[in-house]
Design a protein around this motif. Structure first.
Motif, mmCIF file in Angstrom:
data_model
loop_
_atom_site.group_PDB
_atom_site.id
_atom_site.type_symbol
_atom_site.label_atom_id
_atom_site.label_comp_id
_atom_site.label_asym_id
_atom_site.label_seq_id
_atom_site.Cartn_x
_atom_site.Cartn_y
_atom_site.Cartn_z
ATOM 1 N N VAL A 142 0.831 -1.204 0.000
ATOM 2 C CA VAL A 142 0.000 0.000 0.000
ATOM 3 C C VAL A 142 0.864 1.251 0.000
ATOM 4 O O VAL A 142 0.622 2.194 -0.770
ATOM 5 C CB VAL A 142 -0.956 -0.004 1.209
ATOM 6 C CG1 VAL A 142 -1.711 1.320 1.292
ATOM 7 C CG2 VAL A 142 -1.936 -1.166 1.107
ATOM 8 N N ASN A 143 1.892 1.290 0.847
ATOM 9 C CA ASN A 143 2.737 2.485 0.926
ATOM 10 C C ASN A 143 3.493 2.715 -0.378
ATOM 11 O O ASN A 143 3.585 3.851 -0.866
ATOM 12 C CB ASN A 143 3.723 2.354 2.084
ATOM 13 C CG ASN A 143 3.050 2.415 3.434
ATOM 14 O OD1 ASN A 143 1.918 2.876 3.550
ATOM 15 N ND2 ASN A 143 3.736 1.942 4.466
ATOM 16 N N ALA A 144 4.029 1.628 -0.961
ATOM 17 C CA ALA A 144 4.770 1.761 -2.217
ATOM 18 C C ALA A 144 3.855 2.236 -3.340
ATOM 19 O O ALA A 144 4.245 3.078 -4.166
ATOM 20 C CB ALA A 144 5.412 0.425 -2.583
ATOM 21 N N LEU A 145 2.646 1.701 -3.362
ATOM 22 C CA LEU A 145 1.705 2.104 -4.411
ATOM 23 C C LEU A 145 1.270 3.556 -4.221
ATOM 24 O O LEU A 145 1.130 4.299 -5.208
ATOM 25 C CB LEU A 145 0.490 1.180 -4.399
ATOM 26 C CG LEU A 145 -0.582 1.452 -5.454
ATOM 27 C CD1 LEU A 145 0.005 1.388 -6.861
ATOM 28 C CD2 LEU A 145 -1.737 0.452 -5.317
ATOM 29 N N ALA A 146 1.077 3.958 -2.994
ATOM 30 C CA ALA A 146 0.699 5.352 -2.718
ATOM 31 C C ALA A 146 1.783 6.304 -3.226
ATOM 32 O O ALA A 146 1.478 7.332 -3.849
ATOM 33 C CB ALA A 146 0.460 5.549 -1.223
ATOM 34 N N ARG A 147 3.036 5.950 -2.962
ATOM 35 C CA ARG A 147 4.137 6.793 -3.459
ATOM 36 C C ARG A 147 4.127 6.848 -4.978
ATOM 37 O O ARG A 147 4.345 7.903 -5.582
ATOM 38 C CB ARG A 147 5.480 6.252 -2.957
ATOM 39 C CG ARG A 147 5.752 6.498 -1.493
ATOM 40 C CD ARG A 147 7.209 6.234 -1.149
ATOM 41 N NE ARG A 147 7.573 4.839 -1.375
ATOM 42 C CZ ARG A 147 7.444 3.871 -0.470
ATOM 43 N NH1 ARG A 147 6.945 4.156 0.736
ATOM 44 N NH2 ARG A 147 7.819 2.634 -0.750
ATOM 45 N N GLU A 148 3.869 5.706 -5.609
ATOM 46 C CA GLU A 148 3.838 5.650 -7.075
ATOM 47 C C GLU A 148 2.729 6.540 -7.633
ATOM 48 O O GLU A 148 2.898 7.168 -8.689
ATOM 49 C CB GLU A 148 3.620 4.199 -7.517
ATOM 50 C CG GLU A 148 3.924 3.922 -8.973
ATOM 51 C CD GLU A 148 5.404 3.867 -9.277
ATOM 52 O OE1 GLU A 148 5.740 3.855 -10.471
ATOM 53 O OE2 GLU A 148 6.235 3.844 -8.339
#
Length: 204
Positions: A30-36
């Motif tokens: 979730v965090n990685a996708l949010a950054r993306e």
């Protein structure tokens, strides 16, 4: 002072970004996708319940993009061939996504739709009720494996030249040619076996 603007999220956009993230071999969460996506994790949680929900969005989005919709009026064996060929193409294009998909139950309506069409075709052909789900699982495993095979290195086996396997590899095709031939033969073997099994069932 106007409030800073943030990207407008949509479920399709979330799924597409998640697929691109995994395809690129980057860590997924979730965090990685949010950054993306250029948003905060809390903004993402306003649209999805968490990682599992994102994976299911990815599954459905892949099926939508691959346009896997079983045409009406096909014979049962044509339905089988359509589904495994369509799945193989979809899986081959996104091999890094597969481990995420196989670890979660299928709930997406689009994906369940083509599984339902497959089950209905087999039942209508009068395969035994207690075998249909098993047959669907066999076909699923074949499509998954064939999709991964298409994304494999051109030379799958590096056997010694003085072995039977080494001689066969040296004389045989490689890469997509070998993978396509293996898949076509696999489809033929599966359909021949299923037709024979259906005929044997009808004779009982």
């Amino acid at each position: 002072m106007p409030r800073p603007t943030s990207p407008i999220l949509s479920l399709d956009g979330i799924a597409d970004a998640a697929i691109a993230l995994v395809d690129a071999g980057k860590p997924f969460g979730v965090n990685a996708l949010a950054r993306e996506l250029g948003v905060t994790p809390s903004s993402l949680y306003n649209h999805v319940d968490g990682k599992d929900a994102i994976v299911e969005l990815m599954r459905g989005r892949l099926a939508e993009r691959a346009r896997i919709v079983v045409p009406e009026g096909l014979a049962w064996d044509a339905v089988v061939e359509y589904v495994v060929r369509a799945q193989r193409s979809m899986f081959a294009a996104h091999p890094l996504v597969l481990p995420l998909l196989v670890g979660k139950p299928v709930t997406d309506v689009t994906v369940l739709g083509y599984y339902e069409a497959l089950a209905e075709a087999l039942l209508a052909a009068e395969f035994p009720d207690d075998e249909v789900l098993v047959i669907v699982a066999v076909l699923d495993a074949f499509a998954l494996g064939s999709g991964l095979d298409l994304s494999a290195p051109p030379e799958v086996w590096q056997a010694r030249p003085d072995t039977a396997l080494g001689r066969l590899v040296d004389r045989g095709e490689a890469g997509d040619v070998r993978a396509d031939r293996a898949f076509d033969l696999g489809v033929e073997l599966l359909l021949t076996s299923l037709r024979g099994r259906l005929a044997a069932t009808a004779r009982k």
